[in-house]
Design a protein around this motif. Structure first.
Motif, PDB file in Angstrom:
ATOM      1  N   LYS A 109      34.962  29.571  39.360  1.00 45.23           N
ATOM      2  CA  LYS A 109      33.804  30.247  40.136  1.00 45.23           C
ATOM      3  C   LYS A 109      32.731  29.121  40.396  1.00 45.23           C
ATOM      4  O   LYS A 109      31.695  29.330  41.189  1.00 45.23           O
ATOM      5  N   ARG A 137      34.314  50.130  39.469  1.00 44.90           N
ATOM      6  CA  ARG A 137      34.318  49.505  40.838  1.00 44.90           C
ATOM      7  C   ARG A 137      34.560  50.243  41.914  1.00 44.90           C
ATOM      8  O   ARG A 137      34.130  50.315  43.136  1.00 44.90           O
ATOM      9  N   ARG A 141      47.350  33.240  39.453  1.00 43.51           N
ATOM     10  CA  ARG A 141      47.406  33.686  38.387  1.00 43.51           C
ATOM     11  C   ARG A 141      47.880  32.703  37.358  1.00 43.51           C
ATOM     12  O   ARG A 141      49.381  32.805  37.199  1.00 43.51           O
ATOM     13  N   ALA A 201      46.521  46.405  38.469  1.00 43.22           N
ATOM     14  CA  ALA A 201      45.376  47.078  37.895  1.00 43.22           C
ATOM     15  C   ALA A 201      44.166  47.241  38.766  1.00 43.22           C
ATOM     16  O   ALA A 201      43.840  46.258  39.475  1.00 43.22           O
ATOM     17  N   LEU A 202      43.442  48.424  38.551  1.00 43.25           N
ATOM     18  CA  LEU A 202      42.168  48.274  39.325  1.00 43.25           C
ATOM     19  C   LEU A 202      41.117  49.140  38.254  1.00 43.25           C
ATOM     20  O   LEU A 202      41.658  49.805  37.669  1.00 43.25           O
ATOM     21  N   GLY A 203      40.099  48.727  38.647  1.00 45.70           N
ATOM     22  CA  GLY A 203      38.912  49.099  38.023  1.00 45.70           C
ATOM     23  C   GLY A 203      38.339  50.500  38.542  1.00 45.70           C
ATOM     24  O   GLY A 203      37.877  50.374  39.656  1.00 45.70           O
ATOM     25  N   THR A 217      36.517  42.225  44.111  1.00 43.90           N
ATOM     26  CA  THR A 217      37.682  42.495  44.147  1.00 43.90           C
ATOM     27  C   THR A 217      37.742  43.573  43.217  1.00 43.90           C
ATOM     28  O   THR A 217      37.202  43.981  42.290  1.00 43.90           O
ATOM     29  N   ILE A 218      38.566  44.692  43.841  1.00 47.08           N
ATOM     30  CA  ILE A 218      38.492  45.921  43.363  1.00 47.08           C
ATOM     31  C   ILE A 218      40.163  46.289  42.849  1.00 47.08           C
ATOM     32  O   ILE A 218      40.189  47.295  42.109  1.00 47.08           O
ATOM     33  N   CYS A 219      40.901  45.621  43.143  1.00 47.47           N
ATOM     34  CA  CYS A 219      42.108  45.465  42.643  1.00 47.47           C
ATOM     35  C   CYS A 219      42.894  44.425  42.700  1.00 47.47           C
ATOM     36  O   CYS A 219      42.878  43.470  43.659  1.00 47.47           O
ATOM     37  N   PHE A 252      35.435  49.926  29.739  1.00 42.77           N
ATOM     38  CA  PHE A 252      35.552  50.197  31.272  1.00 42.77           C
ATOM     39  C   PHE A 252      37.041  50.998  31.411  1.00 42.77           C
ATOM     40  O   PHE A 252      37.803  51.119  30.357  1.00 42.77           O
ATOM     41  N   GLY A 254      28.845  46.969  37.565  1.00 41.00           N
ATOM     42  CA  GLY A 254      30.337  46.834  37.902  1.00 41.00           C
ATOM     43  C   GLY A 254      31.120  45.879  36.685  1.00 41.00           C
ATOM     44  O   GLY A 254      32.305  45.845  36.864  1.00 41.00           O
ATOM     45  N   ARG A 255      30.458  45.495  35.613  1.00 41.59           N
ATOM     46  CA  ARG A 255      31.035  44.823  34.524  1.00 41.59           C
ATOM     47  C   ARG A 255      30.556  45.501  33.135  1.00 41.59           C
ATOM     48  O   ARG A 255      29.189  45.255  32.961  1.00 41.59           O
ATOM     49  N   TYR A 256      31.239  45.948  32.418  1.00 40.57           N
ATOM     50  CA  TYR A 256      30.940  46.766  31.209  1.00 40.57           C
ATOM     51  C   TYR A 256      31.834  46.203  30.204  1.00 40.57           C
ATOM     52  O   TYR A 256      32.790  45.333  30.287  1.00 40.57           O
ATOM     53  N   GLN A 270      40.779  51.533  33.461  1.00 36.40           N
ATOM     54  CA  GLN A 270      41.661  50.854  34.607  1.00 36.40           C
ATOM     55  C   GLN A 270      42.758  52.151  34.944  1.00 36.40           C
ATOM     56  O   GLN A 270      43.042  52.774  33.987  1.00 36.40           O
ATOM     57  N   ARG A 299      36.292  44.733  26.874  1.00 34.18           N
ATOM     58  CA  ARG A 299      36.030  43.399  26.973  1.00 34.18           C
ATOM     59  C   ARG A 299      34.621  43.060  26.316  1.00 34.18           C
ATOM     60  O   ARG A 299      33.708  43.640  26.952  1.00 34.18           O
ATOM     61  N   GLU A 302      31.858  41.258  27.345  1.00 32.74           N
ATOM     62  CA  GLU A 302      31.389  40.469  28.706  1.00 32.74           C
ATOM     63  C   GLU A 302      29.943  40.821  28.556  1.00 32.74           C
ATOM     64  O   GLU A 302      29.378  41.708  28.025  1.00 32.74           O
TER      65      GLU A 302
HETATM   66  P1  ATP Z   1      36.859  39.635  37.158  1.00 35.99           P
HETATM   67  O1  ATP Z   1      37.074  38.354  38.096  1.00 35.99           O
HETATM   68  O2  ATP Z   1      35.707  40.493  37.911  1.00 35.99           O
HETATM   69  O3  ATP Z   1      36.318  39.253  35.765  1.00 35.99           O
HETATM   70  P2  ATP Z   1      39.309  40.158  36.133  1.00 35.99           P
HETATM   71  O4  ATP Z   1      40.006  39.250  36.987  1.00 35.99           O
HETATM   72  O5  ATP Z   1      38.776  39.987  34.857  1.00 35.99           O
HETATM   73  O6  ATP Z   1      37.778  40.670  37.043  1.00 35.99           O
HETATM   74  P3  ATP Z   1      41.461  41.823  36.015  1.00 35.99           P
HETATM   75  O7  ATP Z   1      41.705  41.514  34.641  1.00 35.99           O
HETATM   76  O8  ATP Z   1      42.317  41.627  36.925  1.00 35.99           O
HETATM   77  O9  ATP Z   1      40.136  41.616  36.384  1.00 35.99           O
HETATM   78  O10 ATP Z   1      41.286  43.560  35.873  1.00 35.99           O
HETATM   79  C1  ATP Z   1      41.508  44.576  36.852  1.00 35.99           C
HETATM   80  C2  ATP Z   1      40.273  45.205  37.413  1.00 35.99           C
HETATM   81  O11 ATP Z   1      39.718  45.691  36.212  1.00 35.99           O
HETATM   82  C3  ATP Z   1      39.133  44.141  38.313  1.00 35.99           C
HETATM   83  O12 ATP Z   1      39.615  44.141  39.655  1.00 35.99           O
HETATM   84  C4  ATP Z   1      38.123  45.258  38.229  1.00 35.99           C
HETATM   85  O13 ATP Z   1      37.967  46.246  39.169  1.00 35.99           O
HETATM   86  C5  ATP Z   1      38.375  45.888  36.661  1.00 35.99           C
HETATM   87  N1  ATP Z   1      37.694  45.080  35.594  1.00 35.99           N
HETATM   88  C6  ATP Z   1      37.644  43.853  35.033  1.00 35.99           C
HETATM   89  N2  ATP Z   1      36.713  43.309  34.063  1.00 35.99           N
HETATM   90  C7  ATP Z   1      35.989  44.645  34.194  1.00 35.99           C
HETATM   91  C8  ATP Z   1      34.834  44.892  33.491  1.00 35.99           C
HETATM   92  N3  ATP Z   1      34.441  44.025  32.562  1.00 35.99           N
HETATM   93  N4  ATP Z   1      34.272  46.086  33.807  1.00 35.99           N
HETATM   94  C9  ATP Z   1      34.222  46.920  34.487  1.00 35.99           C
HETATM   95  N5  ATP Z   1      35.414  46.897  35.376  1.00 35.99           N
HETATM   96  C10 ATP Z   1      36.182  45.750  35.174  1.00 35.99           C
END
Ligand code: ATP
Ligand code: MG
Length: 418
Positions: free
Chosen positions: A209, A309, A257, A304-306, A279-281, A124, A119-121, A126, A112, A114
């Motif tokens: 947010k 994170r 959602r 899905a979980l990251g 949020t971790i999952c 990453f 915790g945001r890469y 899943q 992605r 971003e």
């Molecule tokens: P956020 O609100 O933090 O952007 P998201 O709603 O985009 O999360 P999901 O698409 O539901 O996240 O993805 C499921 C999981 O993947 C998240 O709970 C998080 O743990 C992980 N995740 C999502 N985007 C990233 C990212 N850019 N880098 C690392 N982990 C990520």
């Protein structure tokens, strides 16, 4: 440039990969216990799959995808998540013809675009699970119980499970009207993104947010109060199943959602730490997705979980992961001519399953032992002329400093290593 990884990516280094391997092993184990089998799909898919499967009003599709044209001028996207590929594969291979449910998991890298931060890469990983072909509320609860159980086994503390029901397209249609009515008078104060959402997908405003939007939706009507009887019954049953598995949960009516194919149950697991509350999952039911992507009607749900994170949270909570990749034995030798014997011995020991190494740099025996110490091996032994001639060697337990004289044979050494 050449020696720097691209922004938002990182290497998992040899000295750290044991942590990943440990979590991956626990994941594979728990999936086996749940009867969930692994699926592996391509890193890239047709762009349209994600536009439809993730939804073109989502941040992921609007802003975050790695999309390019390949040499055949096809629009290709690196997967930003795992569900779309799993559903595509489910349809392509006619898995709906198999006895249902179809339960699958994936452990994948995602991409992605971003703004990188903790915790945001941009790359990453899943872990996700999908259940196809079942409408039962027991399935929703079982699916939620999987990551909950996994986190508990990994030793995570201070977890909160929040659940909600976002109803079905039927109940949501009425709700969207109610929500628009409520927001109408405050429309001008909404952020630009939410103004856009107002017509296309007003429910997602609940998820915004920005603090202004958060304030505006504070007293908005809640979907959970408007869902139809069928959705209500389903939600009640999910709660009952969770309760009977002793899984504590709270209802958070603001989890949404906001896409048409998401239905009924949605959930999030958050970990509360000193410095973060993330949020971790996340996951839920998406009874409309298979149809949206060109299959027939097949109800489904998943999460899905990251992985990054998860690891960060474990670190923050001070959870130690044992390094099981350490060598058990170091075989030192004195003199160049005994190097051959050392090589023969380590080779035989490896055949017996012992994790062992020897000198590769022509170090002195003293330097070899210093290196063995650094490796953190549990045992060492030294091969000199006498040991080889008499076929006896001293096996040293490095932790306790105790030496035991034993027969110099791979079998005996292996038997004395615990
Ligand atoms: P956020 O609100 O933090 O952007 P998201 O709603 O985009 O999360 P999901 O698409 O539901 O996240 O993805 C499921 C999981 O993947 C998240 O709970 C998080 O743990 C992980 N995740 C999502 N985007 C990233 C990212 N850019 N880098 C690392 N982990 C990520
Ligand atoms: Mg995101």
């Amino acid at each position: 440039m050449l020696t720097k990884a691209p922004k938002g990516t990182m290497d998992i280094l040899p000295q750290n990969s044991y942590k990943w391997q440990y979590i991956e092993e626990e994941i594979r184990k728990i999936c086996k216990e749940f009867g969930v089998k692994e699926i592996r799909t391509p890193v890239f898919e047709h762009t349209e799959l994600f536009q439809r499967g993730v939804g073109d009003t989502t941040d992921v599709v609007e802003k975050e995808m790695y999309t390019f044209n390949d040499k055949g001028d096809r629009s290709i996207t690196l997967r930003p998540e795992g569900t779309a590929g799993a559903v595509r594969s489910f349809i392509e291979h006619g898995m709906f013809n198999d006895p249902q449910p179809t339960k699958m998991y994936y452990l994948i890298s995602c991409y992605r675009y971003e703004k990188p931060q903790a915790g945001r890469y941009r790359e990453f990983h899943q872990f996700g699970v999908e259940y196809f072909g079942t409408q039962s509320p027991a399935t929703d609860a079982e699916m939620i119980s999987l990551p909950w159980m996994l986190y508990k086994r990994l030793g995570l503390k201070n977890l909160t499970l929040n659940i909600n029901s976002i109803g079905c397209p039927k109940c949501r249609k009425e709700y969207n009207e109610k929500l628009r009515d409520y927001l109408k008078s405050r429309y001008d104060d909404l952020c630009e993104t939410c103004k856009n959402r107002y017509d296309r997908n007003p429910m997602r405003i609940l998820d915004c947010k920005s603090s202004v939007c958060k304030g505006i939706v504070k007293d908005a009507p809640l979907l959970i109060d408007c869902i139809c009887d069928e959705c209500k019954d389903h939600f009640e049953a999910v709660k009952k199943y969770l309760t009977c598995m002793d899984i504590p949960f709270s209802i958070d009516p603001l989890i949404v959602r906001g896409l048409d194919y998401y239905t009924k149950t949605v959930f999030e697991i958050t970990a509360k730490n000193e410095n973060s509350n993330g949020t971790i999952c996340g996951g839920g039911r998406y009874d409309g997705l298979v149809e949206e992507l060109g299959g027939g009607y097949v109800p489904a749900c998943g999460f899905a979980l990251g992985m990054e994170r998860l690891l960060l949270t474990m670190e923050e909570q001070g959870i130690e992961i044992e390094n099981k990749q350490k060598l058990q034995l170091y075989v030192g030798h004195i003199g160049d001519e005994n190097s051959f014997y050392a090589q023969k011995l380590v080779s035989e020991l490896r055949e017996l399953g012992i994790c062992v190494d020897r000198d590769h740099l022509g170090r002195s025996v003293k330097a070899q032992m210093k290196y063995a110490n650094k490796l953190g091996v549990k045992y060492s032994l030294i091969l000199g002329d006498d040991e080889i001639a008499q076929k006896r060697a001293k096996l040293k337990n490095m932790d306790e400093g105790i030496e035991t004289e034993i027969e110099l044979s791979a079998k005996t050494i292996a038997e004395n290593i615990i």
